[in-house]
Each structure stands twice: as C-alpha cells, then as structure tokens.
Scaffold this motif. Structure first.
Motif, PDB file in Angstrom:
ATOM      1  N   ASP A 245       0.843  -1.186   0.000  1.00  0.00           N
ATOM      2  CA  ASP A 245       0.000   0.000   0.000  1.00  0.00           C
ATOM      3  C   ASP A 245       0.885   1.245   0.000  1.00  0.00           C
ATOM      4  N   GLU A 246       0.532   2.206  -0.862  1.00  0.00           N
ATOM      5  CA  GLU A 246       1.307   3.440  -1.007  1.00  0.00           C
ATOM      6  C   GLU A 246       2.775   3.114  -1.294  1.00  0.00           C
ATOM      7  N   ALA A 247       2.957   2.312  -2.316  1.00  0.00           N
ATOM      8  CA  ALA A 247       4.300   1.855  -2.681  1.00  0.00           C
ATOM      9  C   ALA A 247       5.215   3.014  -3.048  1.00  0.00           C
ATOM     10  N   ASP A 248       4.657   4.074  -3.622  1.00  0.00           N
ATOM     11  CA  ASP A 248       5.485   5.225  -3.967  1.00  0.00           C
ATOM     12  C   ASP A 248       6.122   5.846  -2.729  1.00  0.00           C
ATOM     13  N   ARG A 249       5.367   5.899  -1.633  1.00  0.00           N
ATOM     14  CA  ARG A 249       5.913   6.450  -0.397  1.00  0.00           C
ATOM     15  C   ARG A 249       6.964   5.519   0.209  1.00  0.00           C
ATOM     16  N   MET A 250       6.763   4.228   0.036  1.00  0.00           N
ATOM     17  CA  MET A 250       7.775   3.298   0.537  1.00  0.00           C
ATOM     18  C   MET A 250       9.110   3.528  -0.161  1.00  0.00           C
TER      19      MET A 250
ATOM     20  N   SER B   3       4.975   5.875 -11.648  1.00  0.00           N
ATOM     21  CA  SER B   3       6.279   6.407 -12.046  1.00  0.00           C
ATOM     22  C   SER B   3       7.145   5.283 -12.606  1.00  0.00           C
ATOM     23  N   ASP B   4       8.276   5.650 -13.209  1.00  0.00           N
ATOM     24  CA  ASP B   4       9.194   4.639 -13.736  1.00  0.00           C
ATOM     25  C   ASP B   4       9.682   3.726 -12.623  1.00  0.00           C
ATOM     26  N   GLU B   5       9.928   4.310 -11.438  1.00  0.00           N
ATOM     27  CA  GLU B   5      10.414   3.516 -10.308  1.00  0.00           C
ATOM     28  C   GLU B   5       9.362   2.502  -9.849  1.00  0.00           C
ATOM     29  N   ILE B   6       8.106   2.932  -9.846  1.00  0.00           N
ATOM     30  CA  ILE B   6       7.023   2.031  -9.437  1.00  0.00           C
ATOM     31  C   ILE B   6       6.867   0.899 -10.441  1.00  0.00           C
TER      32      ILE B   6
ATOM     33  N   LYS C 115       7.563  -4.854 -11.779  1.00  0.00           N
ATOM     34  CA  LYS C 115       8.075  -5.938 -12.620  1.00  0.00           C
ATOM     35  C   LYS C 115       8.639  -7.082 -11.793  1.00  0.00           C
ATOM     36  N   GLY C 116       9.270  -6.744 -10.665  1.00  0.00           N
ATOM     37  CA  GLY C 116       9.892  -7.767  -9.852  1.00  0.00           C
ATOM     38  C   GLY C 116       8.946  -8.447  -8.876  1.00  0.00           C
ATOM     39  N   ILE C 117       7.714  -7.930  -8.775  1.00  0.00           N
ATOM     40  CA  ILE C 117       6.771  -8.457  -7.779  1.00  0.00           C
ATOM     41  C   ILE C 117       5.526  -9.049  -8.416  1.00  0.00           C
TER      42      ILE C 117
END
Length: 444
Positions: A160-165, A195-198, A203-205
């Motif tokens: 949840d809220e992976a961007d904040r993590m 975002s690109d980071e998300i 991709k890995g999850i």
C-alpha cells in the motif's frame, strides 16, 4: 438501490455487505468497482489510487471475502495468509481498523505491527492464529530476525502506497521481504502514480498484472480555492500566525518540508497563543497519536506535518490546508490540498511562497493546468513579534459543524451531503463514532 444490492452485485460475502450496511456505506467508489472484481478473480493488480479514493476498501473487502470463503485447512501460529505492507505507523493502524470493521461478522483474525512501541505484545499475538497481518517493513523484519513470524504460508501480498515506501528508502527492506515469501501468491500494488520507479518495482513483484486507476489525480484541485502569498522565508512564521489568529481558523493542517521546520513552526504558533503541535517521523508513536486525536476532535487547532507523517491522514470536512513551504514534487501539492476537498466538498489552500520556491510553483501550475492566484498580503499585517495574549481562534468540538471532526487515514470521506459517504479505514480507536445518516461510498 439498496446497500445490499450495490455491494452484493460485486460478489462480496453477505457478512461483508452486512458490515458495510451497518456502517452506512452504499455505493462503491470507482477504484472499488474496478479493483474488487480483479482481486476476487485472483489476478495480480497494479492500481493507481491515493488516500481518499476508497483504495483500502478496494483491497480489504475482496481479501476478506476470499479468506471467509476458503478457511485455512491448517492454521499455524504466527503464519499469516495475507500481508499488507504500509509505509507509516498511522496508515498501518488505519488499514487494520478497516480490516476489523469490515470483517467483524466473520472469523478472520488480524494483527497490526509497527515500530515505536513495545514489541512483546506483538510477539505474544503471533503465538496465535493470524490471518491478516498489517505491518511496516522495519518492524516486520525485526520479527523475522527474532523468528517470531513465519511468512511461508502467505497467499496474498499487498503493498500500500508503494510510492511512499520508495520515497522513504524502504526498497531494500521490500526486496528482502520478497525473498521470504512463497513464489505462488497473489500480489496487489497500490501507488499514487505509475512512475518509472514504481513500474520497475512492479516488474519484480507482479505477474501479468491488471492495471486499474482512478482519474482523480488533479480533480481535487478544481474544488479547492487556491491562493498564494509571496513572502520571504524569514517572515513566513509571523505571517502564518497572524493569518490564523485573524481569520479565526479552528482547524488547519500546515505542511512543512522538514521535520525540524515542523517543530520550529509549531513552537512559534504555541508561543503566539495558538493550540498547535507537530507530527513527523522523529516523534514517538504516543506523541503522534495524541496530536492526531487532538486535531481530529478540535482540541488542537493547528497541526504541522511533513508529507510522510500526514500520509493517510483524512479529516472530515477539513476546511484549511496551508503550504508553509511548497513541496519539490508537484504531485505532493495535489496530495496536500486534496485533504480539504473530500467527497465533493470544497476547501481552501493557501501557499506561502518565497522567491526561491517560484520554480516549484511553476511546476505545480503545469501539473494542475491552471495558474494559482497570487493575492496581496493582509493590510493589517506588519512583520514583528506577536504578543502571547493575542486572541485564539474559536475552538469547536468534534460534534460541531458539518464535519464531525473524526478523521480517517484511509476512511470514508464524510463531507458529502447526506447520503454520499464512502467506506475506508478508520483511526485505530473505538471511542469516536459519529452519528450516521444515509451514506453512499467507502473511501480509503
């Protein structure tokens, strides 16, 4: 259309529909309409949704349905079937409260764990069956290190809220946690933006994920009266104190860029005779909880917060948001001001902008596709010391006004006209339950 018809139409267990009905929630939000069927179908999910859209109910309801529909054959102590990871302690508590509220007519067990509190009660709770575990990454790994937690039986993972993590530097913790999980599992990732980071993290999850999103990213800006005061950084504290006292604001959320800045500003406002407190990551859990509850109930008129500390905070009918400093990420501005425009309500957002922050202002205006009005400083304000005897703004109890002062981090937006609320998480308390009339939608 009745509450039962609305939610049973999504295929949810009758016990969940009953709990929603008792809470007064009638109409699913857009993110819930999109996400619930996909989660029920067992698909991996990549969802773009922020606090206030109903995202917590969007994953909590179908997860609870699946747990109720297929009880575990063997229940090992301390071996959760579902893990929900959140970036902050407050959000963990609020998500857990949603799980408890929606699942109260079933036999699903749950536990919330985060740092800043004694670990021993959590260890004791893990000696029993735990179906749903809501946790922050750091404390989760503490338990893994102490061998009090078994993640080998996990069936569903929620970020949840992976961007904040990612913003908070949890990426290494997340990757370490991934190595502890069984490969065969369902994965749900929620983020405010793709975002690109998300996408790289996803991709890995995630495996062949379905993407869902709600197009409300900038819609809140249209319901907020936005204005800017151009003022030197050194004068901002005096100006804000003057505005709050002169305007009689009784509930204002103020954003600063740093923890130190939040402390200094709160101390200044208290010195000027206002009831104010700061919340940020360096505050103890008890101090943060006390400040949040005081703000929600109207005992505290000014809450000064950093973006991360305020993530998940949802105050019913919050009238005022102040950007003491503009964020350097434009999307964070929309996150901030959206807290005062829940469920179709209107609010006001004031930004104090120094000449060095003009570049941030321009970036924000490009994002929201509109200029923000620059207004003159108050005529009756001259920079200088404020006497402690200055009048305080009127205080209201949490039962006064349209918003009854109870905030939900991921809880329903209560500010709609009667008949239009939304289900989401509640603060992790059981004492403040406002009177309910007909409501319509769950916000998380």
């Amino acid at each position: 259309m009745s509450t039962n018809q609305m939610f049973s139409g999504l295929g949810l267990d009758d016990r969940l529909v009953r709990a929603l009905s008792e809470e007064g929630y009638e109409k699913p939000t857009p993110i819930q309409m999109q996400a619930i069927p996909e989660v029920l179908a067992g698909r991996d999910l990549l969802a773009a949704a922020q606090t206030g859209t109903g995202k917590t109910a969007g994953f909590a309801l179908p997860i609870l349905h699946k747990l109720m529909s297929s009880p575990a054959k063997a229940t090992a102590p301390g071996a959760p079937r579902v893990l929900i990871l959140t970036p902050t302690r407050e959000l963990a508590a609020q998500v857990h409260e949603s799980v408890v509220t929606y699942g109260r007519h079933g036999s699903v067990t749950s536990l919330v764990m985060f740092g800043g509190v004694n670990i021993n009660p959590q260890i004791s709770a893990l000696r029993k069956r735990v179906d749903v575990l809501v946790a922050t990454p750091g404390r989760l790994l503490d338990h893994v290190g102490q061998k009090t937690l078994d993640l080998s039986k996990l069936e569903i993972l929620v970020l949840d809220e992976a961007d904040r993590m990612l913003d908070m530097g949890f990426i290494r913790d997340i990757r370490k946690i991934m190595t502890l999980l069984p490969r065969a599992r369902q994965n749900l990732l929620f983020s405010a933006t793709f975002s690109d980071e998300i996408r790289e993290l996803a991709k890995g999850i995630l495996t062949n994920p379905v993407e869902v999103s709600v197009a409300v990213r900038n819609a809140t800006a249209d319901r907020v009266e936005q204005k800017v005061h151009m003022v030197d950084q050194s004068l901002k504290r005096d100006l804000l104190s003057h505005i709050i006292r002169g305007s009689g604001w009784h509930q204002v959320l103020v954003f600063t860029r740093t923890k130190h800045g939040a402390n200094r500003l709160a101390e200044k406002l208290v010195k000027d005779g206002l009831s104010a407190a700061a919340i940020h990551g360096n505050k103890s859990q008890s101090a943060r909880t006390k400040a949040l509850e005081g703000f929600k109930t109207g005992k505290l008129s000014v809450l000064v917060a950093t973006d991360i500390a305020a993530r998940g905070l949802d105050i019913e009918q919050l009238p005022q948001v102040v950007n003491f400093e503009l964020p350097n990420i434009p999307e964070d501005y929309v996150h901030r001001i959206g807290r005062t425009a829940r469920a179709g309500a209107h609010g006001q957002a004031l930004s104090l902008v120094d000449k060095d922050e003009v570049k941030y202002l321009k970036a924000i205006e490009r994002l929201i596709k509109q200029p923000i009005v620059q207004t003159a400083l108050p005529d009756d304000w001259t920079p200088g010391p404020v006497t402690p005897e200055a009048p305080r703004p009127p205080m209201r109890s949490h039962r006064q006004g349209q918003g009854q002062g109870r905030g939900q981090g991921s809880g329903p937006a209560r500010g709609q006209s009667r008949g239009a609320a939304t289900p989401g998480a509640r603060p992790h308390t059981s004492s403040s339950r406002p009177q309910r009339s007909t409501r319509a939608r769950p916000t998380a």
